[in-house]
Design an enzyme around this catalytic site. Sequence first.
Site, PDB file in Angstrom:
ATOM      1  N   SER A 127      44.224  -2.183  27.439  1.00  0.00           N
ATOM      2  CA  SER A 127      42.801  -2.514  27.100  1.00  0.00           C
ATOM      3  C   SER A 127      42.563  -3.900  27.653  1.00  0.00           C
ATOM      4  O   SER A 127      41.280  -4.415  27.238  1.00  0.00           O
ATOM      5  CB  SER A 127      42.646  -2.153  25.571  1.00  0.00           C
ATOM      6  OG  SER A 127      43.648  -2.782  24.882  1.00  0.00           O
TER       7      SER A 127
ATOM      8  N   HIS B 122      40.895   3.066  30.540  1.00  0.00           N
ATOM      9  CA  HIS B 122      40.908   2.761  29.340  1.00  0.00           C
ATOM     10  C   HIS B 122      40.066   3.744  28.431  1.00  0.00           C
ATOM     11  O   HIS B 122      39.031   3.627  28.384  1.00  0.00           O
ATOM     12  CB  HIS B 122      40.409   1.237  29.204  1.00  0.00           C
ATOM     13  CG  HIS B 122      40.512   0.845  27.823  1.00  0.00           C
ATOM     14  ND1 HIS B 122      39.398  -0.211  27.516  1.00  0.00           N
ATOM     15  CD2 HIS B 122      41.130   0.845  26.793  1.00  0.00           C
ATOM     16  CE1 HIS B 122      39.488  -0.641  26.011  1.00  0.00           C
ATOM     17  NE2 HIS B 122      40.545   0.129  25.866  1.00  0.00           N
TER      18      HIS B 122
ATOM     19  N   GLU C 109      36.411   3.218  30.258  1.00  0.00           N
ATOM     20  CA  GLU C 109      36.374   2.292  31.233  1.00  0.00           C
ATOM     21  C   GLU C 109      37.249   2.434  32.361  1.00  0.00           C
ATOM     22  O   GLU C 109      38.545   2.591  32.074  1.00  0.00           O
ATOM     23  CB  GLU C 109      36.817   0.807  30.463  1.00  0.00           C
ATOM     24  CG  GLU C 109      35.715   0.150  29.862  1.00  0.00           C
ATOM     25  CD  GLU C 109      36.032  -1.162  29.154  1.00  0.00           C
ATOM     26  OE1 GLU C 109      35.157  -1.864  29.090  1.00  0.00           O
ATOM     27  OE2 GLU C 109      37.036  -1.503  28.805  1.00  0.00           O
TER      28      GLU C 109
ATOM     29  N   ASN D  16      35.979  -5.228  25.636  1.00  0.00           N
ATOM     30  CA  ASN D  16      37.070  -6.202  24.718  1.00  0.00           C
ATOM     31  C   ASN D  16      36.769  -7.557  25.094  1.00  0.00           C
ATOM     32  O   ASN D  16      36.911  -8.543  24.502  1.00  0.00           O
ATOM     33  CB  ASN D  16      38.434  -5.823  24.985  1.00  0.00           C
ATOM     34  CG  ASN D  16      38.806  -4.338  23.876  1.00  0.00           C
ATOM     35  OD1 ASN D  16      37.940  -4.186  23.129  1.00  0.00           O
ATOM     36  ND2 ASN D  16      39.865  -3.851  24.320  1.00  0.00           N
TER      37      ASN D  16
END
Length: 674
Positions: free
Chosen positions: A406, A427, A439, A477
């Site tokens: 991540s 991800h 992702e 993130n």
Amino acid sequence: MPMISTARHGDVLVVTVDNPPVNALGTAVRRAIGEAVTSAQADAGIVATVIGGAGKLFSGGADITEFGKPGGEPGLPELCDAVEASAKPVIAALHGTCFGGGLELPLSCHGRVAAPSARLGLPEVKLGLLPGAGGTQRLPRLVGVARALDMIVSGDPIGADAALAAGLVDRVVPEAELLAGAVAFARDAAARGAPRRTGEREAQGGVAAVDAFTAAKGRALGGRDAPAACIRAVRGAVELPLADGLAQERRLFVDLLGGAQSKALRHAFFAERAANKIEGLPADAKPLKVERVGIVGAGTMGGGIAMTFLSAGIPVTMVERERGALDRGVALIRSNYERSAKRGRFTPDEVEAAMGRLTPVLEFDALHDCDLVIEAAFELLEVKTEIFGRLDRICRPGAILASNTSYLDIDAIAAATSRPGSVLGMHFFSPANVMKLLEVVRGARTEPAVLATAMALAKRLGKVAVVSGVCHGFIGNRMLNPRQAQANALILEGAAPEDVDRVMLEFGMPMGPFQMADLAGLDLGWTAETSKGETVRDILCERGRRGQKTGKGFYDYDVDRRRTPSDEVKAVIAEVAARQGVARRTIGDDEIRERLLYSMVNEGAKILDEGIAQRASDIDVVWINGYGWPATTGGPMFWAESVGFDRVAAGLARHRDRLGDAGEPSPRLLSRSA
């Protein structure tokens, strides 16, 4: 190319919509259908008309690209009215998708024959709209008020058998017999005399059903314009004559169409489709075949990823280092499936079939024949590079190697192999078997076919995929980091954790920063060996306050995981603030909101500056589908544009001293605010 075709089956005219890919009811199609129905009225040799769809579906509905633009005649409402008014029966032959206008047109017909493949629904509410061509008036008259409200307010479709039971369709026939069955039904309807018009029926359930629905579900719909308008329109089907109900429905539709929420939801709709378009991908980049997937790690993420593939019918080999961890992982997968089966998502046979596709092993060599291997191990670069080095030696040539990281550098992970072109990030978001977002991280040397394979797999898995470049935290993130940093700073400066979370909840987020931290676990990425006891998080972890799993984190939790503010946490915050020399003060909601959200928007603009995301709408897709950003605001970048980039830039300047690096404005943001 003709958008409809017509053919005579004896004394029945068959009109077939042929407007691929979804048989959208655009202006030309509507006009052609209207002309065909009108001509049938004047032809003494025709006793009835059947309307069907070519290809795999009846119709996906109105042409959404026409929304907000001057419409051509006839409009869909006018076409539906004309069909219903026909002196000769008009019967709909339904198969595959029958959504939106693709159900409103059949509702105006005098009968409906469906194949088992038919899925019928009015999903307009998901675009911040209501059915605007009579759906809120005719559906309650066919299936009753309660069932109509369920369908219209949820936007969820039902199958052919459920539609038959509800009275939405009159007959279900085998797929191969749909046309013949519809023609026979039309001929029978003509023999019975004047057509029975939907609008002449009474909506069963009355006002009491509307009030009961509102009492039961009204609170859960708070803050969204479209559901409230849907309920009001359906009430009109009970209280008003058809013509007046249709007029009210149209007024409500037009109001919603011009509203901010529908504009945002339509943006999100198109953004998901745009995310599939990959810049720089050669036209001849074809997805590779993926028939077996390997997963390294049987923990929470590994198990969730495994379920995602197993549910899609793809066999999975899952490897762990220790028998105990492997057995726990398999048991958790079965438990999750059985829990879903109790809710009706799977049958017991489907659960056993999915578990039968899982091969749990302790030997890495078992991954040799996998077409794709996804690593879901601990989030440390040295751990992942060691695993990829082993996979490089074990996996067959041409196999794709993916990391579920991540945050970490995909290029550094790829460098641990002799095949960097076959490496990329995939991800998944936790819980991986539930969350829609994926992702897909394109490394510097990721080959086009490998990227195309990951995107194609996402569709097969029912995921919404967005391509990201390589950077710390990728898209989602990376934007989360400045928000969390501001949340941490705000509580030291005087805001309570529950106030910070409340402001985000009131904005529409499913949870606030400190709720999210407690849910994920405060010890994620924290170790006792390296903890220096300098931050609030360090101290809480050292005291065993590690989140919901320990019954206490930023909040105290009861046995049902209901949270309450903690006096101990407030004392820790005050202690850290004093040690760092932070002057505490009263902080208003506006400052909390601006510092959290503006810092995110600014980071999103920097992501675009650097080419990490392909387009601003991709960022919106990530945050709506991965983090619960309220879709009614269109995502962070669309929201920023709607409130004004100049306003965001001014807010960054106003809080510049407290924002640190997060307040350094993106060149893109400055140019848009000029």
